[in-house]
Design an enzyme around this catalytic site. Structure first.
Site, mmCIF file in Angstrom:
data_model
loop_
_atom_site.group_PDB
_atom_site.id
_atom_site.type_symbol
_atom_site.label_atom_id
_atom_site.label_comp_id
_atom_site.label_asym_id
_atom_site.label_seq_id
_atom_site.Cartn_x
_atom_site.Cartn_y
_atom_site.Cartn_z
ATOM 1 N N HIS A 191 47.292 90.200 -53.065
ATOM 2 C CA HIS A 191 47.681 90.042 -54.448
ATOM 3 C C HIS A 191 49.201 90.240 -54.356
ATOM 4 O O HIS A 191 49.833 90.902 -53.777
ATOM 5 C CB HIS A 191 47.027 91.155 -55.355
ATOM 6 C CG HIS A 191 47.488 92.496 -54.967
ATOM 7 N ND1 HIS A 191 46.878 93.403 -53.923
ATOM 8 C CD2 HIS A 191 48.447 93.394 -55.387
ATOM 9 C CE1 HIS A 191 47.428 94.288 -53.771
ATOM 10 N NE2 HIS A 191 48.366 94.467 -54.483
ATOM 11 N N THR A 211 51.334 92.120 -56.829
ATOM 12 C CA THR A 211 51.649 93.012 -57.971
ATOM 13 C C THR A 211 52.920 92.697 -58.909
ATOM 14 O O THR A 211 54.068 92.420 -58.396
ATOM 15 C CB THR A 211 51.947 94.533 -57.428
ATOM 16 O OG1 THR A 211 51.257 94.907 -56.287
ATOM 17 C CG2 THR A 211 52.149 95.352 -58.549
ATOM 18 N N HIS A 248 56.166 89.683 -54.158
ATOM 19 C CA HIS A 248 55.769 89.415 -52.639
ATOM 20 C C HIS A 248 54.266 89.535 -52.453
ATOM 21 O O HIS A 248 53.689 90.292 -53.429
ATOM 22 C CB HIS A 248 56.423 90.564 -51.771
ATOM 23 C CG HIS A 248 56.108 92.067 -52.045
ATOM 24 N ND1 HIS A 248 56.763 92.666 -53.150
ATOM 25 C CD2 HIS A 248 54.901 92.718 -51.481
ATOM 26 C CE1 HIS A 248 55.967 93.878 -53.215
ATOM 27 N NE2 HIS A 248 54.986 94.011 -52.285
HETATM 28 P P1 2AM Z 1 52.495 96.060 -53.157
HETATM 29 O O1 2AM Z 1 52.390 95.341 -54.342
HETATM 30 O O2 2AM Z 1 53.638 96.121 -52.106
HETATM 31 O O3 2AM Z 1 51.201 95.632 -52.186
HETATM 32 C C1 2AM Z 1 48.428 99.604 -55.240
HETATM 33 O O4 2AM Z 1 48.907 100.564 -54.499
HETATM 34 C C2 2AM Z 1 49.380 98.355 -55.315
HETATM 35 O O5 2AM Z 1 50.440 98.732 -56.375
HETATM 36 C C3 2AM Z 1 49.770 97.854 -54.186
HETATM 37 O O6 2AM Z 1 49.783 96.470 -54.047
HETATM 38 C C4 2AM Z 1 51.288 98.369 -54.024
HETATM 39 O O7 2AM Z 1 52.168 97.680 -53.289
HETATM 40 C C5 2AM Z 1 51.597 98.586 -55.587
HETATM 41 N N1 2AM Z 1 52.439 99.780 -55.741
HETATM 42 C C6 2AM Z 1 51.987 100.988 -55.625
HETATM 43 N N2 2AM Z 1 53.256 101.759 -55.902
HETATM 44 C C7 2AM Z 1 54.097 100.835 -56.350
HETATM 45 C C8 2AM Z 1 55.342 101.268 -57.067
HETATM 46 N N3 2AM Z 1 55.824 102.349 -57.205
HETATM 47 N N4 2AM Z 1 56.076 100.114 -57.547
HETATM 48 C C9 2AM Z 1 55.633 99.073 -57.581
HETATM 49 N N5 2AM Z 1 54.411 98.719 -57.031
HETATM 50 C C10 2AM Z 1 53.662 99.778 -56.371
#
Ligand code: 2AM
Length: 214
Positions: free
Chosen positions: A69, A71, A145
């Site tokens: 995914h 985010t 990403h």
């Molecule tokens: P990712 O988007 O790089 O994969 C659950 O942990 C999801 O939320 C993951 O996909 C993670 O990274 C994202 N995530 C976790 N902490 C975060 C943060 N502080 N800021 C942005 N994305 C975060």
């Protein structure tokens, strides 16, 4: 906990359809398999192992992190700054559950993470939070990403930070060191174990805008 404290998700994002997840995983595995055999990579192996003579199997080095995914907003069940405002954004409400096509334009590898850069369209940028790029002067969407894997003990939040780090170098005029023309595209080395493969053909990835509660 009172209900209102849990009605926000862990995060919002675009979730790749399962058929394309498989394709993206295969592409990234093929890339890692080739990368660690390249002379250019071996020359900088110490970035990954701390020792020049050791070998590394990148396919084993990175651990998968669940469903692929991109985010948009990490809400942490409402505890993250701006979570509520994001969930109430009219574009977020209107487009929740809609189908999109993400464009994956690069793959990148660091000693911590491997990911795919996502180049967002103007419509997709409506769903992008204003604070995602943090204090960097990079344009909105730069951090977008897909985490493809993380080294032992590394949290996926690192992937976006690694991407921002590479993009900040580019913005500063650092061209990187052209390393190899691969079938998938051009590979560039940015020092300290940072590699970026610009894809010759972007990968189109159908995805659903939704949220994850965990
Ligand atoms: P990712 O988007 O790089 O994969 C659950 O942990 C999801 O939320 C993951 O996909 C993670 O990274 C994202 N995530 C976790 N902490 C975060 C943060 N502080 N800021 C942005 N994305 C975060």
């Amino acid at each position: 906990a009172p209900l209102e404290e849990v009605d926000l998700p862990l995060f919002f994002g675009w979730f790749l359809l399962s058929s394309v997840q498989e394709k993206v995983r295969c592409t990234s595995m093929d890339f890692l398999k080739t990368l660690d055999t390249l002379e250019a990579f071996k020359k900088h192996l110490a970035d990954f192992t701390g020792k020049a003579e050791k070998e590394v199997d990148l396919e084993q080095y990175f651990k998968p992190k669940g469903a692929l995914h991109c985010t948009t907003k990490f809400c942490n069940y409402g505890k993250a700054e701006g979570a509520k405002e994001y969930a109430e954004n009219p574009a977020v409400k209107a487009l929740y559950g809609s189908a999109f096509e993400l464009s994956l334009t690069a793959l990148f590898v660091t000693p911590r993470t491997v990911g795919a850069r996502v180049s967002l369209t103007d419509e997709q940028l409506q769903l992008w939070p204003a604070d995602a790029e943090q204090s960097s002067s990079l344009p909105p969407g730069s951090r977008a990403h897909i985490t493809l894997g993380c080294a032992e003990g590394v949290e996926p939040v690192q992937t976006g930070l690694d991407l921002l780090d590479i993009l900040a170098l580019q913005q500063d005029g650092q061209q990187g060191e052209p390393a190899e023309e691969m079938e998938l595209g051009s590979l560039t080395y940015y020092g300290e174990g940072r590699w970026l493969l610009s894809l010759r053909e972007p990968i189109g990835a159908p995805a659903c805008f939704s949220s994850f509660y965990g």
